[in-house]
Design an enzyme around this catalytic site. Structure first.
Site, PDB file in Angstrom:
ATOM      1  N   CYS A 117     -69.876 -48.276-103.106  1.00  0.00           N
ATOM      2  CA  CYS A 117     -70.194 -49.164-104.233  1.00  0.00           C
ATOM      3  C   CYS A 117     -70.293 -50.608-103.762  1.00  0.00           C
ATOM      4  CB  CYS A 117     -69.124 -49.051-105.296  1.00  0.00           C
ATOM      5  SG  CYS A 117     -67.526 -49.532-104.662  1.00  0.00           S
ATOM      6  N   SER A 153     -70.595 -44.091-111.865  1.00  0.00           N
ATOM      7  CA  SER A 153     -71.887 -44.736-112.118  1.00  0.00           C
ATOM      8  C   SER A 153     -71.863 -45.486-113.454  1.00  0.00           C
ATOM      9  CB  SER A 153     -72.988 -43.681-112.121  1.00  0.00           C
ATOM     10  OG  SER A 153     -72.721 -42.737-113.132  1.00  0.00           O
TER      11      SER A 153
HETATM   12  P1  NAD Z   1     -70.563 -40.273-111.466  1.00  0.00           P
HETATM   13  O1  NAD Z   1     -70.613 -41.299-112.514  1.00  0.00           O
HETATM   14  O2  NAD Z   1     -71.618 -39.210-111.445  1.00  0.00           O
HETATM   15  O3  NAD Z   1     -69.169 -39.464-111.539  1.00  0.00           O
HETATM   16  C1  NAD Z   1     -67.944 -40.130-111.611  1.00  0.00           C
HETATM   17  C2  NAD Z   1     -66.950 -39.267-112.370  1.00  0.00           C
HETATM   18  O4  NAD Z   1     -67.431 -39.081-113.702  1.00  0.00           O
HETATM   19  C3  NAD Z   1     -66.764 -37.886-111.758  1.00  0.00           C
HETATM   20  O5  NAD Z   1     -65.400 -37.551-111.803  1.00  0.00           O
HETATM   21  C4  NAD Z   1     -67.597 -36.990-112.665  1.00  0.00           C
HETATM   22  O6  NAD Z   1     -67.084 -35.696-112.760  1.00  0.00           O
HETATM   23  C5  NAD Z   1     -67.523 -37.700-114.008  1.00  0.00           C
HETATM   24  N1  NAD Z   1     -68.730 -37.475-114.821  1.00  0.00           N
HETATM   25  C6  NAD Z   1     -70.002 -37.326-114.357  1.00  0.00           C
HETATM   26  N2  NAD Z   1     -70.844 -37.145-115.396  1.00  0.00           N
HETATM   27  C7  NAD Z   1     -70.101 -37.196-116.515  1.00  0.00           C
HETATM   28  C8  NAD Z   1     -70.413 -37.095-117.918  1.00  0.00           C
HETATM   29  N3  NAD Z   1     -71.657 -36.901-118.344  1.00  0.00           N
HETATM   30  N4  NAD Z   1     -69.399 -37.203-118.799  1.00  0.00           N
HETATM   31  C9  NAD Z   1     -68.131 -37.405-118.378  1.00  0.00           C
HETATM   32  N5  NAD Z   1     -67.786 -37.514-117.061  1.00  0.00           N
HETATM   33  C10 NAD Z   1     -68.751 -37.409-116.154  1.00  0.00           C
HETATM   34  O7  NAD Z   1     -70.480 -41.024-110.058  1.00  0.00           O
HETATM   35  P2  NAD Z   1     -70.554 -40.426-108.595  1.00  0.00           P
HETATM   36  O8  NAD Z   1     -71.933 -39.967-108.321  1.00  0.00           O
HETATM   37  O9  NAD Z   1     -69.437 -39.467-108.379  1.00  0.00           O
HETATM   38  O10 NAD Z   1     -70.214 -41.729-107.741  1.00  0.00           O
HETATM   39  C11 NAD Z   1     -71.175 -42.671-107.355  1.00  0.00           C
HETATM   40  C12 NAD Z   1     -71.223 -43.831-108.329  1.00  0.00           C
HETATM   41  O11 NAD Z   1     -69.954 -44.436-108.417  1.00  0.00           O
HETATM   42  C13 NAD Z   1     -72.158 -44.940-107.866  1.00  0.00           C
HETATM   43  O12 NAD Z   1     -72.849 -45.421-108.985  1.00  0.00           O
HETATM   44  C14 NAD Z   1     -71.217 -45.994-107.304  1.00  0.00           C
HETATM   45  O13 NAD Z   1     -71.708 -47.313-107.312  1.00  0.00           O
HETATM   46  C15 NAD Z   1     -70.076 -45.851-108.233  1.00  0.00           C
HETATM   47  N6  NAD Z   1     -68.858 -46.396-107.647  1.00  0.00           N
HETATM   48  C16 NAD Z   1     -68.429 -47.606-108.115  1.00  0.00           C
HETATM   49  C17 NAD Z   1     -67.312 -48.170-107.568  1.00  0.00           C
HETATM   50  C18 NAD Z   1     -66.814 -49.493-108.053  1.00  0.00           C
HETATM   51  O14 NAD Z   1     -65.779 -49.911-107.599  1.00  0.00           O
HETATM   52  N7  NAD Z   1     -67.492 -50.183-108.949  1.00  0.00           N
HETATM   53  C19 NAD Z   1     -66.611 -47.519-106.548  1.00  0.00           C
HETATM   54  C20 NAD Z   1     -67.072 -46.281-106.106  1.00  0.00           C
HETATM   55  C21 NAD Z   1     -68.207 -45.727-106.675  1.00  0.00           C
END
Ligand code: NAD
Length: 505
Positions: free
Chosen positions: A286, A231
């Site tokens: 995404c 995200s």
């Molecule tokens: P997220 O940001 O919650 O988590 C992603 C990763 O970050 C995970 O491994 C998680 O453990 C880690 N994380 C979460 N909170 C954290 C923190 N406070 N500090 C450090 N690390 C942390 O995302 P999600 O819910 O797993 O995935 C969905 C999101 O990913 C959506 O926003 C989607 O659009 C995005 N996404 C983007 C793409 C792209 O190519 N741009 C592709 C796939 C998903």
């Protein structure tokens, strides 16, 4: 089920399953049944230290292996991945909820990157200038960085790690993966396949966990580069933190992708493509098209077709025959998505198909949200401002192409977009003026093939490098330039103490 009988999901360090040194665990659910099916041992900084120490040594030997031997491992990994796709898809479907065919499709897109990476002997060829000056040759090539980390989201537990790891490994690095804590098992299956393919232990490792593990990776002095997908707020944090530590970073963030439908489009096709891109994988992509930007003249007709499609999607557990859409990832995600649908109703948008409160017979505890169509959405509505990440499509009505482009360019995200039209001129104008990284022309989800690179603009990407393809090769390597001279009597020159172009010529 009691805690003691549940499987504990481990790390993969130095070629083995390894339990976390920490006490914290977290439940992993089957989103279709709503039941807890395993516990994940959350890692610690000590686990990261151990994995990175192993990776440093592994990278040293792996990078010395010939290109041909490295490519052979990639070829074997490719074959294993293809052969074991059904098993891997089942693991993904069970923890993520997506339908089996979609999970197999995710593996196929990852496989494409592996196939790209098998070409490493060609991809790592350098450049050579013979006789750049008298008796002097200059050549440049790229070398691996050492140990690199990948931090990945829940929505593509196979594809996103495969956007990164085959390229990082092919170029001679060791890769430490921190998968999403919501669907962690696929990462371990990948680790076993790498091992079976002959990858030396320590070159691909998995450290499970949450922020504690992520922070340990971001601050670890032996991690040279970080690839992140997730995200936007976390992407921003990862980019700032790892950059401040002097690391190379690519941090892909969230999205709000608009699909423009012009009056001259084939409406049947556009409605089909939009529905599939909005509701496929329950909208948890995404590159999902979550906003339809529709020219006024055809808006009523398009909304009617979208509504018909939304009502006909077969929603059930991902492993059921004929399933077209599964649940969303967690109970919290379901509540959040339903809250955003309610906000749209409250703020004056028109709820055409309402997916709230959807239950599926036999899966009453599952985290299901039905496909939802919301018409007359405005830029100030919360459902438009937020990334919903659920099976919800907003319809924004516009006067024509110019207004459609203005709407998209005013949005803070810039991941993907698409235009549906039969006019080459309109498509060309759209392609040139829209400020988005990946553009589809009558293609709803324009995820680039593996030999191009994937990346958004604006709040959808922090850092200047896209993933996989040519940009991936550059990201995981650094250039070295050699200037060589072999003195012999004919060309030996007297010592020169000034720096001049003449001295070299
Ligand atoms: P997220 O940001 O919650 O988590 C992603 C990763 O970050 C995970 O491994 C998680 O453990 C880690 N994380 C979460 N909170 C954290 C923190 N406070 N500090 C450090 N690390 C942390 O995302 P999600 O819910 O797993 O995935 C969905 C999101 O990913 C959506 O926003 C989607 O659009 C995005 N996404 C983007 C793409 C792209 O190519 N741009 C592709 C796939 C998903």
């Amino acid at each position: 089920m009691s805690l003691t009988t549940q499987p504990l999901i481990t790390h993969w360090i130095d070629g083995k399953h390894v339990e976390s040194t920490g006490e914290r665990t977290q439940p992993v659910f089957n989103p279709a049944t709503g039941q807890e099916i395993a516990r994940l041992g959350l890692g610690t900084a000590a686990d990261v230290d151990r994995a990175v120490a192993v990776a440093v040594a592994a990278a040293e030997t792996w990078s010395q292996l010939s290109l041909g031997k490295r490519a052979a491992v990639l070829f074997r990994f490719r074959d294993l991945l293809a052969a074991r796709t059904p098993e891997l898809a089942a693991i993904v479907s069970r923890e993520h909820g997506k339908v089996l065919s979609d999970a197999a499709g995710e593996v196929a897109r990852g496989l494409e990157v592996v196939e790209f990476a098998t070409g490493l002997p060609h991809l790592l060829k350098g450049e050579y200038s013979s006789e750049a000056a008298s008796g002097i040759d200059v050549y440049s090539f790229r070398e691996p960085l050492g140990v690199v980390a990948g931090i990945t989201p829940f929505n593509f537990p196979v594809m996103v790690p495969l956007w990164m790891s085959p390229v990082a490994i092919a170029t001679g690095n060791a890769f430490v993966l921190k998968p999403s804590e919501r669907d962690p098992s696929a990462s371990l299956f990948l680790a076993e396949l790498w091992q079976e393919a002959g990858l030396p232990d320590g070159v691909f490792q998995v450290v499970q966990g949450d922020k504690e593990v992520v922070d340990a990776l971001l601050h670890h002095e032996d991690i040279a580069a970080v690839s992140f997908v997730g995200s936007t707020p976390i992407a921003r944090y990862i980019h700032a933190t790892a950059s401040a530590e002097g690391k190379r970073v690519q941090a892909l963030g969230g999205a709000k992708n608009h699909g423009v439908v012009l009056a001259d489009a084939d409406l049947d096709d556009a409605a089909d493509q939009l529905a599939a891109a909005a509701f496929g994988a329950a909208g948890e992509r995404c590159m999902a098209l979550s906003v339809a930007v529709v020219e006024d003249a055809v808006a009523d007709e398009l909304v009617a077709r979208l509504a018909e499609k939304a009502r006909s999607v077969r929603v059930t557990a991902g492993d059921q025959p004929g399933a077209e859409m599964g649940p969303v990832i967690t109970a919290q995600a379901k509540a959040r998505i339903e809250g955003l649908i309610s906000s749209a109703e409250r703020e004056g948008a028109e709820l055409v198909v309402d997916g709230r409160g959807r239950t599926v017979p036999g899966y009453e505890e599952g985290f299901f949200v039905g496909p939802t169509v919301i018409d007359r959405v405005a830029a100030e509505h919360e459902v438009y401002r937020e990334e919903v990440f659920g099976p919800v499509i907003d319809v924004v009505r516009v006067s024509g192409l110019d207004e459609a482009i203005d709407v998209i360019n005013a949005n803070p995200y810039g991941n993907g977009t698409a235009v549906f039209t039969s006019s080459g001129e309109a498509a060309r104008t759209f392609q040139r003026r829209v400020r988005v990284g990946m553009v589809g022309i009558n293609v709803p989800i324009p995820v680039p093939v593996a030999w191009h690179s994937f990346g958004g603009w604006k709040d959808s990407l922090f850092g200047e490098s896209h993933v996989y393809g040519p940009e991936g090769i550059r990201f995981y390597t650094r250039g070295k330039v050699v200037t060589q001279r072999w003195p012999h009597s004919a060309q030996r020159t007297a010592a020169s103490y000034h720096f001049s172009g003449d001295a070299q010529k």
